[in-house]
Design an enzyme around this catalytic site. Structure first.
Site, PDB file in Angstrom:
ATOM      1  N   ASP A  61      -8.032  15.649  53.760  1.00  0.00           N
ATOM      2  CA  ASP A  61      -7.195  16.793  53.398  1.00  0.00           C
ATOM      3  C   ASP A  61      -8.107  17.997  53.131  1.00  0.00           C
ATOM      4  O   ASP A  61      -9.188  18.086  53.713  1.00  0.00           O
ATOM      5  CB  ASP A  61      -6.293  16.444  52.183  1.00  0.00           C
ATOM      6  CG  ASP A  61      -5.030  17.302  52.154  1.00  0.00           C
ATOM      7  OD1 ASP A  61      -4.029  16.902  52.775  1.00  0.00           O
ATOM      8  OD2 ASP A  61      -5.072  18.384  51.527  1.00  0.00           O
ATOM      9  N   ASP A  62      -7.719  18.923  52.276  1.00  0.00           N
ATOM     10  CA  ASP A  62      -8.498  20.129  52.045  1.00  0.00           C
ATOM     11  C   ASP A  62      -9.910  19.788  51.543  1.00  0.00           C
ATOM     12  O   ASP A  62     -10.173  18.664  51.132  1.00  0.00           O
ATOM     13  CB  ASP A  62      -7.759  21.005  51.014  1.00  0.00           C
ATOM     14  CG  ASP A  62      -8.079  22.489  51.175  1.00  0.00           C
ATOM     15  OD1 ASP A  62      -7.334  23.306  50.615  1.00  0.00           O
ATOM     16  OD2 ASP A  62      -9.081  22.815  51.852  1.00  0.00           O
ATOM     17  N   LYS A 137      -2.759  17.988  59.842  1.00  0.00           N
ATOM     18  CA  LYS A 137      -1.880  18.585  58.837  1.00  0.00           C
ATOM     19  C   LYS A 137      -2.254  20.052  58.745  1.00  0.00           C
ATOM     20  O   LYS A 137      -3.420  20.381  58.536  1.00  0.00           O
ATOM     21  CB  LYS A 137      -2.077  17.898  57.480  1.00  0.00           C
ATOM     22  CG  LYS A 137      -1.414  18.619  56.300  1.00  0.00           C
ATOM     23  CD  LYS A 137      -1.583  17.813  55.028  1.00  0.00           C
ATOM     24  CE  LYS A 137      -1.122  18.563  53.792  1.00  0.00           C
ATOM     25  NZ  LYS A 137      -1.336  17.761  52.555  1.00  0.00           N
ATOM     26  N   ASP A 139      -1.530  23.462  56.696  1.00  0.00           N
ATOM     27  CA  ASP A 139      -0.994  24.001  55.466  1.00  0.00           C
ATOM     28  C   ASP A 139      -0.622  25.468  55.667  1.00  0.00           C
ATOM     29  O   ASP A 139      -0.875  26.038  56.737  1.00  0.00           O
ATOM     30  CB  ASP A 139      -2.089  23.872  54.386  1.00  0.00           C
ATOM     31  CG  ASP A 139      -1.490  23.699  53.013  1.00  0.00           C
ATOM     32  OD1 ASP A 139      -2.205  23.207  52.138  1.00  0.00           O
ATOM     33  OD2 ASP A 139      -0.304  24.028  52.830  1.00  0.00           O
ATOM     34  N   SER A 171       3.497  22.470  57.218  1.00  0.00           N
ATOM     35  CA  SER A 171       3.955  22.804  55.859  1.00  0.00           C
ATOM     36  C   SER A 171       4.859  24.023  55.901  1.00  0.00           C
ATOM     37  O   SER A 171       5.193  24.598  54.865  1.00  0.00           O
ATOM     38  CB  SER A 171       2.744  23.076  54.959  1.00  0.00           C
ATOM     39  OG  SER A 171       1.979  21.898  54.849  1.00  0.00           O
ATOM     40  N   ARG A 196       6.689  19.324  55.398  1.00  0.00           N
ATOM     41  CA  ARG A 196       6.949  19.373  53.977  1.00  0.00           C
ATOM     42  C   ARG A 196       8.052  20.359  53.683  1.00  0.00           C
ATOM     43  O   ARG A 196       8.046  21.500  54.153  1.00  0.00           O
ATOM     44  CB  ARG A 196       5.653  19.765  53.266  1.00  0.00           C
ATOM     45  CG  ARG A 196       4.576  18.661  53.231  1.00  0.00           C
ATOM     46  CD  ARG A 196       4.748  17.784  52.083  1.00  0.00           C
ATOM     47  NE  ARG A 196       4.869  18.593  50.879  1.00  0.00           N
ATOM     48  CZ  ARG A 196       3.825  19.200  50.305  1.00  0.00           C
ATOM     49  NH1 ARG A 196       2.601  19.084  50.803  1.00  0.00           N
ATOM     50  NH2 ARG A 196       4.010  19.926  49.239  1.00  0.00           N
ATOM     51  N   ASP A 200       4.296  20.286  46.174  1.00  0.00           N
ATOM     52  CA  ASP A 200       3.270  19.239  46.178  1.00  0.00           C
ATOM     53  C   ASP A 200       3.621  18.185  45.136  1.00  0.00           C
ATOM     54  O   ASP A 200       4.008  18.539  44.020  1.00  0.00           O
ATOM     55  CB  ASP A 200       1.911  19.819  45.757  1.00  0.00           C
ATOM     56  CG  ASP A 200       1.349  20.760  46.779  1.00  0.00           C
ATOM     57  OD1 ASP A 200       0.256  21.286  46.538  1.00  0.00           O
ATOM     58  OD2 ASP A 200       2.006  20.969  47.817  1.00  0.00           O
TER      59      ASP A 200
HETATM   60  O1  LIG Z   1      -5.302  22.591  48.883  1.00  0.00           O
HETATM   61  C1  LIG Z   1      -4.549  21.665  49.643  1.00  0.00           C
HETATM   62  C2  LIG Z   1      -3.393  21.153  48.798  1.00  0.00           C
HETATM   63  C3  LIG Z   1      -2.768  19.934  49.506  1.00  0.00           C
HETATM   64  O2  LIG Z   1      -3.076  19.860  50.875  1.00  0.00           O
HETATM   65  C4  LIG Z   1      -1.269  19.961  49.383  1.00  0.00           C
HETATM   66  O3  LIG Z   1      -0.723  18.833  50.045  1.00  0.00           O
HETATM   67  C5  LIG Z   1      -0.775  21.179  50.090  1.00  0.00           C
HETATM   68  O4  LIG Z   1       0.664  21.241  49.912  1.00  0.00           O
HETATM   69  C6  LIG Z   1      -1.397  22.435  49.603  1.00  0.00           C
HETATM   70  N1  LIG Z   1      -2.414  22.202  48.602  1.00  0.00           N
HETATM   71  C7  LIG Z   1      -2.358  22.940  47.442  1.00  0.00           C
HETATM   72  S1  LIG Z   1      -3.220  22.533  46.165  1.00  0.00           S
HETATM   73  N2  LIG Z   1      -1.537  24.016  47.493  1.00  0.00           N
HETATM   74  C8  LIG Z   1      -1.305  24.882  46.448  1.00  0.00           C
HETATM   75  C9  LIG Z   1      -0.647  24.436  45.312  1.00  0.00           C
HETATM   76  C10 LIG Z   1      -0.402  25.317  44.276  1.00  0.00           C
HETATM   77  C11 LIG Z   1      -0.825  26.619  44.392  1.00  0.00           C
HETATM   78  F1  LIG Z   1      -0.613  27.480  43.349  1.00  0.00           F
HETATM   79  C12 LIG Z   1      -1.484  27.074  45.519  1.00  0.00           C
HETATM   80  C13 LIG Z   1      -1.740  26.187  46.562  1.00  0.00           C
END
Ligand SMILES: OC[C@@H]1[C@H](O)[C@H](O)[C@@H](O)CN1C(=S)Nc1ccc(F)cc1
Length: 400
Positions: A61-62, A137, A139, A171, A196, A200
């Site tokens: 993932d990230d 994936k 985002d 997403s 999605r 999250d």
């Molecule tokens: O950084 C990646 C992380 C994960 O991949 C989740 O699955 C994605 O839905 C997005 N993601 C996050 S933390 N997203 C996010 C969550 C809260 C925020 F305030 C700003 C970005």
């Protein structure tokens, strides 16, 4: 997306919820986002029996990336944490018979601030193909929701242009919903293999409840978009982590199966307790999730903390479906709740009757007619999930 993939909801392991953006391999080498972590989880998916029951994707993932692209503009992994590179990790995962997933973001940056794909869609799609990626994936941070219909479609076009089949996880809808836009679900189902719709997931019962409520409250809009090749994604399985009780873990697995959800585990397979591993490896519930009709189930009853969810599944007999039936107790007032309901009240009408079995406990209710009431005891923040298999004998049972 009709690319021949995700004919049933994808199953696998995804790092994010449990391991997040831990890049501190100096002080936390066993839990940081690194090739070692994904190799270890790959080995455990095999050796601990997860692959045998259907889990096949190992998804990064990230936070896998270097903060800058290489001299030739290509995405590159952090060299210290992925010293052998992504093609090597992909090769390792494939050599163990599993599939490799990666993460990017349709924007200038990923949510954690690493390079996004905006401006390099074609190059990045081809880079992933060269790494033999099987699942991408994408985002939606750092981009304008109104640009996503076009942006996600364009990246999907380039993924397809590479000629390598890759599951495309979008997403898109959740960022448009956040911006108050109504997602174009007919476009989304054509462009993505899964997507999605909501927040999250976090490691808590409250988070799981909010997702269950979202999917129940909005089922008229979202349930019908699920079918082989394109699925709603309520986010990762957090079974085996810290925030859910045993009962609540059973709820997540049961409702995700009713929802025809992707089963992407995000937990530490090195330390998971046996009773949680057993939930993740429950073949009867996995069979519901993976039912080949691909019809997403719905919440058919909600009253005083008791919910009933039903999903039509195979086998079918004379136009009567079989069903998965989940009885959820949202209450916390101490004692298990008795739920009694006649099969016909839940839409089970076949005159041949239904063979009813509990999918967690070894309980067989025998063959019941539509008129018969079934009675279950549901624990607080717990679930009972049954399969009602339509009987196929031609002689109509004389229940009456
Ligand atoms: O950084 C990646 C992380 C994960 O991949 C989740 O699955 C994605 O839905 C997005 N993601 C996050 S933390 N997203 C996010 C969550 C809260 C925020 F305030 C700003 C970005």
């Amino acid at each position: 997306l009709e690319n021949g993939l995700a004919r049933t909801p994808p199953m696998g392991w995804l790092s994010w919820e449990r391991f997040r953006c831990n890049t501190d391999c100096k002080n936390d080498p066993d839990n940081c986002i690194s090739e070692k972590l994904f190799r270890t989880m790959t080995d455990l998916v095999i050796s601990e029996g997860y692959a045998a029951v259907g889990y096949e994707y190992i998804n990064v993932d990230d936070c896998w990336l270097d903060f800058s692209r290489s001299y030739n503009g290509r995405l590159q992994p952090d060299a210290k944490r992925f010293p052998r590179g992504m093609a090597d990790l992909s090769e390792y995962i494939h050599s163990r018979g599993l599939k490799f997933g990666i993460y990017e973001d349709y924007g200038n940056f990923t949510c954690a601030g690493y390079p996004g794909i905006l401006g390099s869609l074609e190059l990045d799609a081809f880079t992933f193909a060269e790494w033999n990626v099987d699942f991408v994936k994408v985002d939606g941070c750092y981009s304008l929701p109104k640009d996503m219909d076009q942006g996600y479609s364009e990246f999907g076009y380039y993924l397809n242009k590479t000629g390598r089949p890759m599951v495309y996880s979008c997403s898109w809808p959740v960022y448009q919903t956040y911006a108050g836009l109504q997602p174009n679900y007919s476009a989304i189902t054509q462009r993505c293999n899964l997507w999605r719709n909501f927040d999250d997931i976090q490691d808590s019962w409250a988070s799981v409840e909010s997702i269950i409520d979202y999917y129940g409250d909005n089922q008229e809009i979202i349930a019908a978009n699920a079918a082989p090749g394109h699925w709603n994604d309520p986010d990762m399985l957090i079974i085996g982590n810290f925030g859910l009780s045993y009962e609540q873990c059973k709820v997540q697995m049961a409702i995700w199966a009713i929802l025809a959800a992707p089963l992407l585990m995000s937990t530490d397979l090195r330390t998971i307790r046996p009773e949680y591993k057993a939930i993740l490896q429950n073949k009867k519930i996995i069979a519901i999730d993976q039912d080949k009709l691909g019809i997403q189930g719905r919440r058919i009853y909600k009253h005083k903390g008791i919910e009933i969810w039903a999903r039509p599944v195979t086998p079918i007999f004379e136009n009567y479906f079989s069903y998965a039936l989940a009885f959820v107790n949202r209450r916390t007032d101490g004692t298990p709740s008795d739920v009694a309901v006649a099969l016909h009240e839940m839409g089970l009408l076949s005159p041949t009757g239904y063979r009813i079995q509990d999918l967690y406990e070894d309980v067989d209710y025998g063959v019941l007619s539509p008129q018969t009431k079934i009675k279950v005891k549901v624990n607080p923040t717990g679930v009972v999930i049954l399969k009602a298999e339509v009987q196929q004998n031609l002689i109509k049972q004389n229940f009456y």
